[in-house]
Design an enzyme around this catalytic site. Structure first.
Site, PDB file in Angstrom:
ATOM      1  N   GLU A 271       2.074   1.894  -3.469  1.00  0.00           N
ATOM      2  CA  GLU A 271       1.119   2.252  -4.076  1.00  0.00           C
ATOM      3  C   GLU A 271       1.069   3.851  -4.151  1.00  0.00           C
ATOM      4  OE1 GLU A 271      -3.613   3.221  -3.499  1.00  0.00           O
ATOM      5  OE2 GLU A 271      -3.062   1.206  -3.055  1.00  0.00           O
ATOM      6  N   HIS A 272       1.081   4.355  -2.847  1.00  0.00           N
ATOM      7  CA  HIS A 272       1.136   6.040  -2.805  1.00  0.00           C
ATOM      8  C   HIS A 272       2.331   6.595  -3.243  1.00  0.00           C
ATOM      9  CE1 HIS A 272      -2.717   6.380  -0.751  1.00  0.00           C
ATOM     10  NE2 HIS A 272      -2.439   5.169  -0.360  1.00  0.00           N
TER      11      HIS A 272
ATOM     12  N   HIS B  15       1.037  -1.299   0.007  1.00  0.00           N
ATOM     13  CA  HIS B  15       0.134   0.011  -0.042  1.00  0.00           C
ATOM     14  C   HIS B  15       0.646   1.297  -0.123  1.00  0.00           C
ATOM     15  CE1 HIS B  15      -3.588   2.738   1.804  1.00  0.00           C
ATOM     16  NE2 HIS B  15      -3.638   2.324   0.714  1.00  0.00           N
TER      17      HIS B  15
END
Length: 114
Positions: A52-53, A49
């Protein structure tokens, strides 16, 4: 269904599905990276995650933070991503009626994965 579909594999092994709808002026792209939360190392939970950012922060060719989102906004588009247990998916959509702008969006999007 009046859309046409085509699949092929690029020289780098990337599998592609194209869907064309002649009645639409929108263009959209999604990239499924087969790495999700279940791939996180035990000592670094949340890594997928986090990555992802980090992806949308910039690239060597387009180093300005948020440049991709700004480009899409200026051309009637948006982008987003999500991470689930087995995959992370990045995607965008925009006005696809001007080929040069859509081609530029593809170059910018592709730069995240090179």
């Amino acid at each position: 269904d009046k859309r046409s579909y085509d699949t092929f594999t690029l020289p780098n092994g990337l599998r592609v599905l194209l869907c064309s709808d002649p009645s639409s002026t929108s263009g959209a792209v999604a990239m499924n990276v087969h790495v999700g939360a279940c791939s996180d190392p035990l000592e670094i939970p949340g890594l997928a995650h986090f990555c992802e950012h980090m992806l949308f922060l910039g690239t060597d060719k387009y180093p300005e933070e948020g440049a991709f989102s700004k480009f899409l906004s200026a051309n009637g588009g948006t982008n987003n991503a999500f991470t689930d247990s087995e995959k992370t998916v990045y995607y965008f959509e925009m006005d696809g009626s001007i080929n040069a702008r859509f081609s530029e969006a593809l170059l910018r999007f592709g730069s995240f994965f090179s």
